[in-house]
Motif scaffolding. Structure first.
Motif, PDB file in Angstrom:
ATOM      1  N   UNK A 122      -1.717 -28.031  50.564  1.00  0.00           N
ATOM      2  CA  UNK A 122      -2.758 -28.072  51.593  1.00  0.00           C
ATOM      3  C   UNK A 122      -4.017 -28.749  51.057  1.00  0.00           C
ATOM      4  N   UNK A 123      -4.427 -28.358  49.856  1.00  0.00           N
ATOM      5  CA  UNK A 123      -5.659 -28.905  49.289  1.00  0.00           C
ATOM      6  C   UNK A 123      -5.515 -30.404  49.019  1.00  0.00           C
ATOM      7  N   UNK A 124      -4.317 -30.835  48.636  1.00  0.00           N
ATOM      8  CA  UNK A 124      -4.073 -32.265  48.409  1.00  0.00           C
ATOM      9  C   UNK A 124      -4.307 -33.093  49.677  1.00  0.00           C
ATOM     10  N   UNK A 125      -4.145 -32.475  50.854  1.00  0.00           N
ATOM     11  CA  UNK A 125      -4.382 -33.196  52.103  1.00  0.00           C
ATOM     12  C   UNK A 125      -5.843 -33.633  52.229  1.00  0.00           C
ATOM     13  N   UNK A 126      -6.725 -32.941  51.512  1.00  0.00           N
ATOM     14  CA  UNK A 126      -8.126 -33.325  51.540  1.00  0.00           C
ATOM     15  C   UNK A 126      -8.380 -34.689  50.936  1.00  0.00           C
ATOM     16  N   UNK A 127      -7.444 -35.191  50.160  1.00  0.00           N
ATOM     17  CA  UNK A 127      -7.611 -36.516  49.533  1.00  0.00           C
ATOM     18  C   UNK A 127      -7.111 -37.656  50.423  1.00  0.00           C
ATOM     19  N   UNK A 128      -6.550 -37.327  51.571  1.00  0.00           N
ATOM     20  CA  UNK A 128      -5.993 -38.352  52.457  1.00  0.00           C
ATOM     21  C   UNK A 128      -6.987 -39.464  52.793  1.00  0.00           C
ATOM     22  N   UNK A 129      -8.261 -39.140  53.142  1.00  0.00           N
ATOM     23  CA  UNK A 129      -9.183 -40.229  53.497  1.00  0.00           C
ATOM     24  C   UNK A 129      -9.451 -41.207  52.363  1.00  0.00           C
ATOM     25  N   UNK A 130      -9.178 -40.786  51.128  1.00  0.00           N
ATOM     26  CA  UNK A 130      -9.447 -41.641  49.972  1.00  0.00           C
ATOM     27  C   UNK A 130      -8.236 -42.476  49.564  1.00  0.00           C
ATOM     28  N   UNK A 131      -7.096 -42.258  50.223  1.00  0.00           N
ATOM     29  CA  UNK A 131      -5.877 -42.976  49.855  1.00  0.00           C
ATOM     30  C   UNK A 131      -5.821 -44.354  50.511  1.00  0.00           C
ATOM     31  N   UNK A 132      -5.173 -45.265  49.847  1.00  0.00           N
ATOM     32  CA  UNK A 132      -4.917 -46.596  50.384  1.00  0.00           C
ATOM     33  C   UNK A 132      -3.410 -46.818  50.413  1.00  0.00           C
ATOM     34  N   UNK A 133      -2.960 -47.647  51.319  1.00  0.00           N
ATOM     35  CA  UNK A 133      -1.535 -47.942  51.396  1.00  0.00           C
ATOM     36  C   UNK A 133      -1.048 -48.508  50.059  1.00  0.00           C
ATOM     37  N   UNK A 134       0.036 -47.980  49.579  1.00  0.00           N
ATOM     38  CA  UNK A 134       0.679 -48.394  48.328  1.00  0.00           C
ATOM     39  C   UNK A 134      -0.110 -48.003  47.082  1.00  0.00           C
ATOM     40  N   UNK A 135      -1.209 -47.226  47.266  1.00  0.00           N
ATOM     41  CA  UNK A 135      -1.974 -46.771  46.106  1.00  0.00           C
ATOM     42  C   UNK A 135      -1.435 -45.415  45.663  1.00  0.00           C
ATOM     43  N   UNK A 136      -1.025 -45.286  44.403  1.00  0.00           N
ATOM     44  CA  UNK A 136      -0.452 -44.013  43.949  1.00  0.00           C
ATOM     45  C   UNK A 136      -1.514 -42.930  43.820  1.00  0.00           C
ATOM     46  N   UNK A 137      -1.046 -41.700  43.824  1.00  0.00           N
ATOM     47  CA  UNK A 137      -1.909 -40.552  43.569  1.00  0.00           C
ATOM     48  C   UNK A 137      -2.541 -40.723  42.187  1.00  0.00           C
ATOM     49  N   UNK A 138      -3.874 -40.602  42.124  1.00  0.00           N
ATOM     50  CA  UNK A 138      -4.568 -40.939  40.891  1.00  0.00           C
ATOM     51  C   UNK A 138      -5.027 -39.696  40.133  1.00  0.00           C
TER      52      UNK A 138
END
Length: 296
Positions: A122-138
């Motif tokens: 659930x908490x990982x969903x908070x990072x969704x706005x910072x994700x880019x297509x094809x960008x891995x989890x950092x």
């Protein structure tokens, strides 16, 4: 968190200084002649209000006065029937959802988690706005999640399904999601709901830390007037869909206002711990009066 966020204008309290890690400029959230409602029924009516940047604002008022509806409008969860909400002068309904979600985080009143999701998921969903297509989890994404879990005390619950948590644990998990979103502006709708006194104070202390150490602007709906006065720089007192008063708690929270808005006779005295206004309701029966104490 999700993709809807908002802004307010109003009387400015002296904002607390931002910490070294705080944003360069506090976001300006404002409502202009804002009206909101449901199924043709107006709940918030023509509100002009400004949220002081870099400060903690508490929205208080009796049940069904429009507190949560106002917050939903500010967060773009509810479209205005009239007026606008702006963030740094831009209409939030014209902003791309992902861009808005990087600026404004929200803890809604009745959040529903995806079925079977764990606390960490659930908490990982908070990072969704910072994700880019094809960008891995950092590493930065994971660090934000770990910090949010630690700050809310939910790190020990990370592998538990959210739907198996107690009400208080679930509330803290949702707060962690909002923190992981890492926005300069945070809207919290009754963040102390379901929490016992200790955890209420933990959450409010965390809000204070986020403001003083990270420079975040916070708007939260609260029911407890004493807690609102203790933790907020700025109060907005709602009544019948409009602000009855707005400003620093020491100026706004008076016995006359409480009687007018809440229909409760009271005394307002300094909190013995903080000196902030504390509302003490009048004894309406006389049965609980301290021995030897004369009637007022």
């Amino acid at each position: 968190m999700s993709d809807d966020r908002t802004t307010l204008p109003g009387p400015a309290a002296a904002p607390r200084p931002a910490g070294a890690d705080g944003p360069a400029a506090a976001p300006g959230l404002a409502a202009h002649r804002l009206s909101l409602g449901y199924a043709g029924r107006t709940v918030v009516d023509g509100v002009d209000l400004a949220v002081p940047g870099g400060a903690v604002t508490a929205v208080v008022g009796p049940n069904a006065c429009g507190k949560s509806t106002l917050l939903r409008g500010l967060a773009r969860l509810l479209a205005p029937t009239a007026g606008t909400v702006t963030l740094d002068g831009a209409d939030i309904h014209r902003m791309p959802a992902r861009a808005l979600a990087r600026r404004l985080g929200l803890l809604p009143q009745q959040a529903v988690a995806p079925e079977g999701v764990t606390v960490e998921g659930l908490v990982r969903l908070g990072r969704y706005p910072h994700q880019r297509m094809l960008t891995p989890w950092s590493k930065a994404d994971q660090a934000a999640v770990e910090e949010a879990l630690a700050r809310t005390g939910t790190d020990v619950l990370r592998d538990r399904p959210v739907d198996q948590l107690s009400g208080g644990q679930r509330q803290r998990a949702w707060i962690a999601l909002a923190l992981a979103q890492d926005t300069p502006l945070l809207l919290l709708d009754e963040p102390t709901t379901f929490l016992d006194l200790r955890h209420q104070l933990d959450v409010l202390d965390l809000v204070e830390e986020l403001n003083t150490e990270a420079g975040r602007t916070v708007v939260m709906v609260l029911h407890d007037l004493g807690q609102a006065a203790r933790y907020a720089d700025h109060l907005v007192v709602m009544c019948d869909g409009r602000p009855a008063a707005a400003g620093p708690p020491a100026e706004v929270l008076t016995a006359g206002l409480v009687e007018e808005v809440f229909q409760v006779e009271c005394r307002v005295v300094p909190d013995p711990e903080t000196g902030t206004p504390l509302v003490v309701p009048r004894d309406r029966s006389g049965r609980r009066r301290a021995p030897g104490r004369p009637a007022a």
